[in-house]
Design a protein around this motif. Structure first.
Motif, short mmCIF file in Angstrom:
data_model
loop_
_atom_site.label_atom_id
_atom_site.label_comp_id
_atom_site.label_asym_id
_atom_site.label_seq_id
_atom_site.Cartn_x
_atom_site.Cartn_y
_atom_site.Cartn_z
N ALA A 316 37.89 -43.16 -19.56
CA ALA A 316 37.09 -43.65 -18.44
C ALA A 316 36.38 -42.50 -17.74
O ALA A 316 36.86 -41.37 -17.73
CB ALA A 316 37.96 -44.41 -17.45
N TRP A 317 35.23 -42.81 -17.15
CA TRP A 317 34.50 -41.83 -16.34
C TRP A 317 34.03 -42.50 -15.06
O TRP A 317 33.91 -43.72 -14.98
CB TRP A 317 33.30 -41.25 -17.10
CG TRP A 317 32.25 -42.26 -17.51
CD1 TRP A 317 32.18 -42.93 -18.69
CD2 TRP A 317 31.13 -42.70 -16.72
NE1 TRP A 317 31.09 -43.77 -18.70
CE2 TRP A 317 30.42 -43.65 -17.50
CE3 TRP A 317 30.65 -42.39 -15.45
CZ2 TRP A 317 29.27 -44.29 -17.04
CZ3 TRP A 317 29.51 -43.04 -14.98
CH2 TRP A 317 28.83 -43.96 -15.79
N LEU A 318 33.78 -41.69 -14.07
CA LEU A 318 33.22 -42.17 -12.81
C LEU A 318 32.61 -40.98 -12.08
O LEU A 318 32.84 -39.84 -12.44
CB LEU A 318 34.28 -42.86 -11.95
CG LEU A 318 35.67 -42.25 -11.87
CD1 LEU A 318 35.68 -41.04 -10.97
CD2 LEU A 318 36.69 -43.28 -11.39
N GLN A 319 31.79 -41.26 -11.10
CA GLN A 319 31.08 -40.21 -10.37
C GLN A 319 31.44 -40.28 -8.89
O GLN A 319 31.60 -41.36 -8.33
CB GLN A 319 29.57 -40.38 -10.57
CG GLN A 319 29.16 -40.15 -12.01
CD GLN A 319 27.82 -40.77 -12.35
OE1 GLN A 319 27.55 -41.91 -12.03
NE2 GLN A 319 26.99 -40.02 -13.04
N VAL A 320 31.55 -39.12 -8.27
CA VAL A 320 31.97 -39.07 -6.87
C VAL A 320 31.25 -37.94 -6.15
O VAL A 320 31.04 -36.87 -6.71
CB VAL A 320 33.50 -38.90 -6.76
CG1 VAL A 320 33.95 -37.61 -7.42
CG2 VAL A 320 33.96 -38.95 -5.31
#
Length: 368
Positions: A316-320
């Motif tokens: 999984a990936w996500l941006q913050v």
């Protein structure tokens, strides 16, 4: 630091090492720190006229006169990850780009020029931009993704970029990255040398997908292929245009999650996930401010993670954003860790309040 056979610190880097990752020790500036020495690790982006420029993982450049160098050496290109999925920057850049597609794109060699232009209504500013103008829905869908050779010298390529965005009434942006295998510290340095302004920096985090699914039951969370009126009622950006809906719905396999709220009220929480091969990307996880710290963000992400696992994803990936401490704490608790920083550089020709505007980025995740 590099130590000679006689036990002395030595500088074992030269101007020929530009482009390599280095670790250097220098004398501290008087009054800046009580320590005698300061260490810097990053990519050596230039060594001219007796001054080194080193770009750190977060994209910030450090200027070091060679007269204060005490020691230095070349170090591995990127630290090995001790846990979680492994991936290079180019792989993740392509995955994330497919999960947030522009309405229009064009190739410039191996660069991709992207645009998602929307008309701003004459009354009000529902997207946070100047009324009566054209605007792009998020920088990620309205910037150049420079993965490789543009097929032109850099100055000519940047001129072509400015023309392309100018024809669409948009500012010219280039999206770059620092801090991982295959990132673009040298391009960042060249852009800064030409006066391009870094406006936004955020981070991309990655982690295993299964632990996210195991953290909560996802009970009561509804999944849909489309962002319906209820989902949009909780979405942080009001008055979403048709262009914005096309970007939100873009990607190989997109799912929208909704945790219902009280009768007649917007959802208590929402989220978005796009599945692309082994990767699942999370975005737009938002919680009713009155319902935070009740585990709703985790419930939404768990429900989306289960669906992504069913479709064969494992990572999984996500941006913050840098300043979103609540989201960073949540991600770390779910097993995510930073992979690289990414930046948006704006053309120096676009300045002042009269330049075109872009709607804010959509990367915040509210802590449950």
């Amino acid at each position: 630091m590099e130590i000679s056979a006689k036990g002395r610190l030595e500088v074992r880097i030269t101007a020929a090492d530009v482009g390599k990752r280095v670790s250097v020790r220098r004398l501290s500036e008087p009054g800046v720190t009580e320590e005698k020495f300061t260490d810097t690790v990053g990519v050596l982006t230039s060594w001219d006229d007796g001054v080194l420029m080193i770009t750190r993982r977060d994209g910030r450049s450090v200027r070091i006169p060679e007269s204060v160098l005490v020691a230095g050496k070349v170090v591995p290109a990127a630290p090995a990850r001790r846990r979680g999925p492994a991936a290079s920057y180019p792989e993740l850049a392509r995955i994330t780009a497919r999960g947030w597609r522009p309405v229009e794109s064009e190739s410039l060699g191996e660069w991709e020029l992207r645009a998602a232009v929307q008309e701003v209504p004459p009354a009000g500013r529902p997207w946070g931009v100047v009324a009566g103008r054209r605007a792009g829905f998020t920088r990620r869908a309205n910037s150049v993704l420079p993965l490789g050779d543009p097929g032109l010298p850099l100055d000519a390529a940047l001129a072509a970029v400015r023309r392309w965005y100018g024809e669409r009434g948009l500012p010219a942006y280039v999206q770059t990255a620092t801090g991982a295998e295959g990132t673009q510290e040298l391009l960042c340095a060249e852009l800064e040398r030409r006066g391009w302004v870094r406006e936004v920096t955020a981070e991309l985090w990655i982690g295993e997908l299964a632990p996210v699914a195991d953290r909560a039951e996802g009970a009561g969370v509804e999944l849909s292929r489309e962002a319906d009126e209820a989902w949009l009622a909780r979405y942080q950006r009001k008055g979403v245009s048709e262009v914005a809906l096309r970007v939100l719905g873009s990607g190989p396999s997109v799912w929208f999650a909704t945790a219902p709220g009280a009768a007649g009220e917007p959802p208590a929480a929402i989220g978005r996930c796009v599945v692309d091969g082994r990767w699942a990307g999370f975005a737009a996880v938002e919680v009713d401010p009155a319902r935070r710290r009740q585990g709703l963000a985790t419930e939404v992400m768990a429900a989306l993670a289960r669906r992504a696992l069913d479709e064969g994803a494992s990572a999984a990936w996500l941006q913050v954003e840098d300043d979103n401490e609540a989201a960073r704490a949540l991600y770390a608790d779910l097993g995510f860790a930073p992979h690289h920083a990414y930046h948006h550089y704006r053309s120096p020709e676009e300045s002042g309040d009269e330049r075109p505007h872009l709607a804010p980025e959509n990367i915040r995740v509210e802590r449950s």
